[in-house]
Enzyme design. Structure first.
Site, PDB file in Angstrom:
ATOM      1  N   ASP A 235       0.819  -1.213   0.000  1.00 42.99           N
ATOM      2  CA  ASP A 235       0.000   0.000   0.000  1.00 42.99           C
ATOM      3  C   ASP A 235       0.857   1.269   0.000  1.00 42.99           C
ATOM      4  OD1 ASP A 235      -1.287  -2.292   1.309  1.00 42.99           O
ATOM      5  OD2 ASP A 235      -3.010  -0.976   1.570  1.00 42.99           O
TER       6      ASP A 235
ATOM      7  N   ASN B 289      -4.216   4.267  -0.731  1.00 40.12           N
ATOM      8  CA  ASN B 289      -3.889   5.309   0.249  1.00 40.12           C
ATOM      9  C   ASN B 289      -2.922   6.343  -0.314  1.00 40.12           C
ATOM     10  OD1 ASN B 289      -3.823   2.538   2.310  1.00 40.12           O
ATOM     11  ND2 ASN B 289      -5.300   4.160   2.675  1.00 40.12           N
TER      12      ASN B 289
ATOM     13  N   HIS C 288     -10.464   2.042   0.688  1.00 38.32           N
ATOM     14  CA  HIS C 288     -10.331   3.492   0.508  1.00 38.32           C
ATOM     15  C   HIS C 288     -10.336   3.903  -0.971  1.00 38.32           C
ATOM     16  CE1 HIS C 288      -9.723   4.676   4.677  1.00 38.32           C
ATOM     17  NE2 HIS C 288      -8.864   3.676   4.823  1.00 38.32           N
TER      18      HIS C 288
ATOM     19  N   HIS D 220      -7.211  -7.845  -0.135  1.00 35.38           N
ATOM     20  CA  HIS D 220      -7.184  -6.680   0.750  1.00 35.38           C
ATOM     21  C   HIS D 220      -8.041  -6.986   1.978  1.00 35.38           C
ATOM     22  CE1 HIS D 220      -6.136  -2.415   1.155  1.00 35.38           C
ATOM     23  NE2 HIS D 220      -7.331  -2.244   1.703  1.00 35.38           N
TER      24      HIS D 220
ATOM     25  N   HIS E 135      -3.498  -4.093   3.115  1.00 32.94           N
ATOM     26  CA  HIS E 135      -4.414  -3.373   4.017  1.00 32.94           C
ATOM     27  C   HIS E 135      -3.824  -3.090   5.388  1.00 32.94           C
ATOM     28  CE1 HIS E 135      -8.051  -1.833   5.848  1.00 32.94           C
ATOM     29  NE2 HIS E 135      -8.034  -2.774   6.756  1.00 32.94           N
TER      30      HIS E 135
ATOM     31  N   HIS F 269      -0.635  -2.756   6.298  1.00 35.25           N
ATOM     32  CA  HIS F 269       0.516  -1.848   6.205  1.00 35.25           C
ATOM     33  C   HIS F 269       1.738  -2.313   6.981  1.00 35.25           C
ATOM     34  CE1 HIS F 269      -2.007   1.967   4.994  1.00 35.25           C
ATOM     35  NE2 HIS F 269      -2.454   0.847   4.430  1.00 35.25           N
TER      36      HIS F 269
END
Length: 271
Positions: A8, A40, A68, A153, A178, A180
């Site tokens: 991400d 993101n 997102h 994700h 997702h 991170h």
């Protein structure tokens, strides 16, 4: 074939490190195809057409998404006309865009990319397992496509692991996004699929999952939302997963995590 999946991309630090390092990586590692999760990329929330164009120019072949994907409203009009920008395929019918595509490399190889979102602790979307199964019934690794990648994700590692084993032997790489945080479980599953629970992020690791530390800490300590979350502004690290596939079967021959720049220390596989 050599594939790189970048975790991400979070805000400007994530964009900057990808834009700066990816062109050289493509040459150095002789990469055939690059996928990056970009949900993101725009100040930590969503993605824009301008950012997509920058990433494509830097050498990203496909941008995947997640929960997102829709945070920047302008993307609603853009995603329908840009097949290289994906969103989770298990959104309800009628949602703009698509979550799957077959893309051709410069060497004429066909790469299937599937983007789906998990259900545990996430939005209530369509069943991701049934979604993946339906798509893989249409494409056969080593026959109709030369490589296949699933970006799953999701929040729960248990759901990611179950889904990875569910598709073992049918895709080249199954990778989670997702959370991170890069996981230390890159491996080749028994059926030949490369797996990692989470690719981590491309962003500033002196942070809370890419965000400036102050507001998240206050939320946990004071139990109130407080200040708005903002992207941490320090040096970014590029985190990803590198896979080499068998030219005949399309299954994984080698897999390794990759880290460049920032606070985690560099790790570049010596392939």
């Amino acid at each position: 074939m050599r594939l790189l999946f970048c975790g991400d991309i979070v805000g400007r630090p994530g964009r900057d490190v990808v834009l700066a390092r990816l062109p050289g990586l493509r040459r150095q590692l002789k990469l055939d195809f690059v996928i990056a999760n970009g949900e993101n990329a725009a100040s930590g929330f969503g993605i824009t057409e301008k950012i997509c164009r920058q990433l494509f120019e830097a050498g990203v072949d496909v941008i995947s998404g997640g929960n997102h994907s829709w945070d920047q409203r302008e993307v609603m009009a853009y995603i329908g006309g840009e097949p290289r920008l994906l969103r989770p395929h298990n959104y309800p019918g009628g949602t703009p865009g698509r979550g799957v595509g077959v893309f051709t490399t410069e060497r004429g190889k066909k790469v299937l990319v599937i983007n789906v979102m998990g259900q545990l602790f996430m939005e209530d979307l369509n069943d991701p397992f049934a979604c993946i199964a339906g798509l893989l019934a249409q494409y056969r690794l080593g026959a109709s496509v030369d490589a296949a990648v699933v970006d799953f994700h999701a929040e729960a590692t248990s759901e990611k692991m179950a889904a990875g084993h569910f598709v073992d032997g049918k895709v080249s790489l199954f990778v989670g996004t997702h959370t991170h945080v890069p996981t230390a479980d890159s491996m080749i599953l028994p059926g030949g699929t490369a797996y990692q629970s989470d690719a981590g992020m491309c962003g500033d690791y002196d942070s809370v999952i890419g965000m400036d530390k102050k507001a998240p800490i206050e939320r946990f300590v004071k139990k109130v939302r407080g200040d708005r979350l903002t992207v941490a502004g320090g040096e970014g690290t590029l985190c990803g997963v590198l896979v080499e596939t068998d030219e005949t079967s399309g299954l994984a021959a080698r897999v390794a995590p990759l880290r460049l720049g920032g606070r985690l220390g560099e790790h570049l596989p010596d392939w």
